[in-house]
Design a protein around this motif. Structure first.
Motif, PDB file in Angstrom:
ATOM      1  N   PHE A 292      43.301  49.624  37.697  1.00 19.15           N
ATOM      2  CA  PHE A 292      43.231  49.015  39.022  1.00 19.15           C
ATOM      3  C   PHE A 292      43.612  49.980  40.147  1.00 19.15           C
TER       4      PHE A 292
ATOM      5  N   ALA B 100      39.611  45.813  45.409  1.00 23.54           N
ATOM      6  CA  ALA B 100      39.756  44.374  45.231  1.00 23.54           C
ATOM      7  C   ALA B 100      39.406  43.992  43.808  1.00 23.54           C
ATOM      8  N   ILE B 101      39.791  42.787  43.428  1.00 23.89           N
ATOM      9  CA  ILE B 101      39.417  42.197  42.144  1.00 23.89           C
ATOM     10  C   ILE B 101      38.734  40.873  42.434  1.00 23.89           C
TER      11      ILE B 101
ATOM     12  N   THR C 123      49.563  44.530  41.580  1.00 21.52           N
ATOM     13  CA  THR C 123      48.611  45.519  42.097  1.00 21.52           C
ATOM     14  C   THR C 123      48.609  45.620  43.611  1.00 21.52           C
TER      15      THR C 123
ATOM     16  N   HIS D 216      48.232  39.844  41.370  1.00 21.17           N
ATOM     17  CA  HIS D 216      48.251  40.178  42.806  1.00 21.17           C
ATOM     18  C   HIS D 216      49.564  40.841  43.189  1.00 21.17           C
TER      19      HIS D 216
ATOM     20  N   ILE E 286      42.595  39.513  45.889  1.00 21.76           N
ATOM     21  CA  ILE E 286      41.913  38.906  44.749  1.00 21.76           C
ATOM     22  C   ILE E 286      41.046  37.748  45.244  1.00 21.76           C
ATOM     23  N   TYR E 287      39.781  37.797  44.859  1.00 20.65           N
ATOM     24  CA  TYR E 287      38.805  36.774  45.241  1.00 20.65           C
ATOM     25  C   TYR E 287      38.434  35.996  43.979  1.00 20.65           C
ATOM     26  N   SER E 288      38.629  34.704  44.010  1.00 18.40           N
ATOM     27  CA  SER E 288      38.407  33.880  42.826  1.00 18.40           C
ATOM     28  C   SER E 288      37.236  32.916  43.034  1.00 18.40           C
TER      29      SER E 288
ATOM     30  N   VAL F 133      46.999  35.072  37.736  1.00 22.40           N
ATOM     31  CA  VAL F 133      46.334  35.747  38.860  1.00 22.40           C
ATOM     32  C   VAL F 133      47.342  36.101  39.950  1.00 22.40           C
TER      33      VAL F 133
ATOM     34  N   TYR G 220      45.990  47.123  33.777  1.00 22.97           N
ATOM     35  CA  TYR G 220      46.955  47.554  34.787  1.00 22.97           C
ATOM     36  C   TYR G 220      47.774  48.742  34.294  1.00 22.97           C
TER      37      TYR G 220
ATOM     38  N   THR H 275      37.680  29.727  38.579  1.00 22.48           N
ATOM     39  CA  THR H 275      38.785  30.546  38.077  1.00 22.48           C
ATOM     40  C   THR H 275      40.008  29.666  37.824  1.00 22.48           C
TER      41      THR H 275
ATOM     42  N   PHE I 253      37.317  37.484  40.506  1.00 32.20           N
ATOM     43  CA  PHE I 253      37.318  36.728  39.259  1.00 32.20           C
ATOM     44  C   PHE I 253      36.183  35.710  39.260  1.00 32.20           C
TER      45      PHE I 253
END
Length: 407
Positions: A314, A319-320, A350, A347, A354-356, A343, A309, A244, A322
């Motif tokens: 969202f 969670a999101i 929202t 964050h 966020i997990y990348s 990113v 958004y 990412t 990427f």
């Protein structure tokens, strides 16, 4: 302007020179494969421009191309009922189609409609009606649901088909049969519609032309594809956020030790954002949104994320995640404005964790995984995380022979 050719041929001219046609399945020789693999022999022109699902990828392992191609293995009898669906671009090189069909047969997939790979109307793999019929005929019962629905390739065109398919009925029929639909890129539109209106999962994974027709299919992607098809308790570990952005931590959250469980959905960002406001975009309470893209400038990535958004996509998500954002380049106004900046802004907007760095997208060595399935994200003490999946259809491992996918 098309480049002049001195004494070299591009891919399309090379195949025409050899007279490759409908009977090419028995004529795909080692020399042809080697020629297709050797980019030094090829001149790229405006007829062979790469699409998003056909970007160059690194060859896995340390073997040379000729060594990899010569290490073929014994095939197994194909028993897995498989149908192709071609929702988007045409697979323009017939030799590549035929090579891919031979490989998937060698791996155990019994393709019932190989002619689909050769259809063409304009840039598409057939007319809208033809492409929609690949799926609609299963919904109506005109064709029995197979165990596997394998996408031919991405590109563009799937969104044109969405009003032409009875997704609710198709989803019910697929659930009864335990059918797995697999693809990515433009096929995201099909996967979103299937989940939104048919409540049916699918597999984010490689496709016939895009991967298995390559001169050298990526072995890690092939192995991960078979793992996702056969493992009912699939797990994927993510150690860093580099795919990412190397400027991001794997987890961006106020509480980076909390586990999250929800339905994972999404796919290619460009396609997901294009579905905003339509009935074909899933509306899942407590979901986990997955997004990836390729070749989009940073401001375009942010604009698409803002579109989601501002449309409230969202909201009610947990969670999101990427995946890969490759080929973004530098911003022409200020190179500090990058994917990491985007990113972090998302964050902030929202408040979602966020997990990348999820290893999926338009990259080599991708990890296939189910969309529309239950996903649990577990952080670990090293600051990385693991995704665990449940509640999705699978195929018995004994029916598949992974080495056949690159034979």
């Amino acid at each position: 302007m098309t480049k002049k050719i001195v004494s070299k041929l591009n891919r399309r001219q090379f195949l025409r020179h050899l007279g490759v046609g409908a009977s090419a399945s028995l004529l795909v020789s080692q020399s042809m494969v080697n020629a297709l693999a050797n980019d030094d022999l090829l001149v790229t022109d405006n007829l062979t421009a790469l699409t998003k699902d056909e970007l160059p990828s690194a060859v896995s392992g340390s073997e040379s191309p000729s060594q990899q191609l010569n290490q073929t293995s014994q095939c197994i009898k194909p028993t897995i009922e498989t149908r192709l669906f071609a929702s988007s671009n045409v697979g323009s090189h017939d030799a590549r189609n035929q090579l891919a069909l031979q490989r998937v047969a060698c791996a155990g997939l019994q393709v019932q409609n190989p002619e689909v790979a050769r259809r063409q109307y304009l840039r598409f793999a057939g007319t809208d009606a033809q492409r929609a019929s690949d799926l609609q005929n299963i919904a109506t019962g005109a064709i029995s649901a197979p165990k596997l629905l394998l996408g031919v390739r991405g590109g563009y065109g799937a969104s044109r088909l969405l009003p032409m398919v009875d997704w609710a009925t198709l989803g019910r029929v697929m659930q009864e049969r335990g059918t797995i639909l697999t693809g990515f890129s433009d096929v995201t539109a099909i996967q979103c519609a299937l989940l939104a209106k048919g409540n049916m999962s699918s597999l984010a994974g490689p496709m016939l032309y895009s991967e298995f027709g390559k001169a050298m299919p990526d072995r890690i992607s092939c192995r991960q594809f078979v793992a996702a098809l056969t493992d009912p308790n699939l797990t994927i570990d993510v150690d860093n956020a580099d795919l990412t952005s190397p400027k991001l931590p794997p987890i961006l959250a106020d509480n980076d030790s909390r586990s999250i469980t929800g339905t994972i959905w999404g796919g290619n960002l460009s396609v997901v954002s294009a579905l905003t406001g339509s009935e074909y975009l899933p509306r899942i309470d407590g979901g986990i949104v997955f997004l990836e893209d390729v070749g989009e400038q940073t401001y375009r990535i942010e604009r698409m994320l803002y579109e989601l958004y501002l449309a409230g996509v969202f909201k009610n998500q947990q969670a999101i995640v990427f995946g890969a954002f490759s080929g973004t380049g530098e911003d022409s106004y200020d190179k500090r404005y990058d994917v990491a900046t985007v990113v972090r802004q998302l964050h902030k907007l929202t408040g979602l964790p966020i997990y990348s760095g999820m290893r999926f997208g338009h990259i080599a060595q991708k990890a296939s995984f189910p969309l529309g399935a239950s996903c649990t994200i577990n952080p670990n003490t090293a600051g990385s995380y693991q995704l665990s999946f449940a509640d999705y259809p699978t195929i018995h491992a004994s029916a598949l022979h992974v080495e056949g996918l690159w034979a």
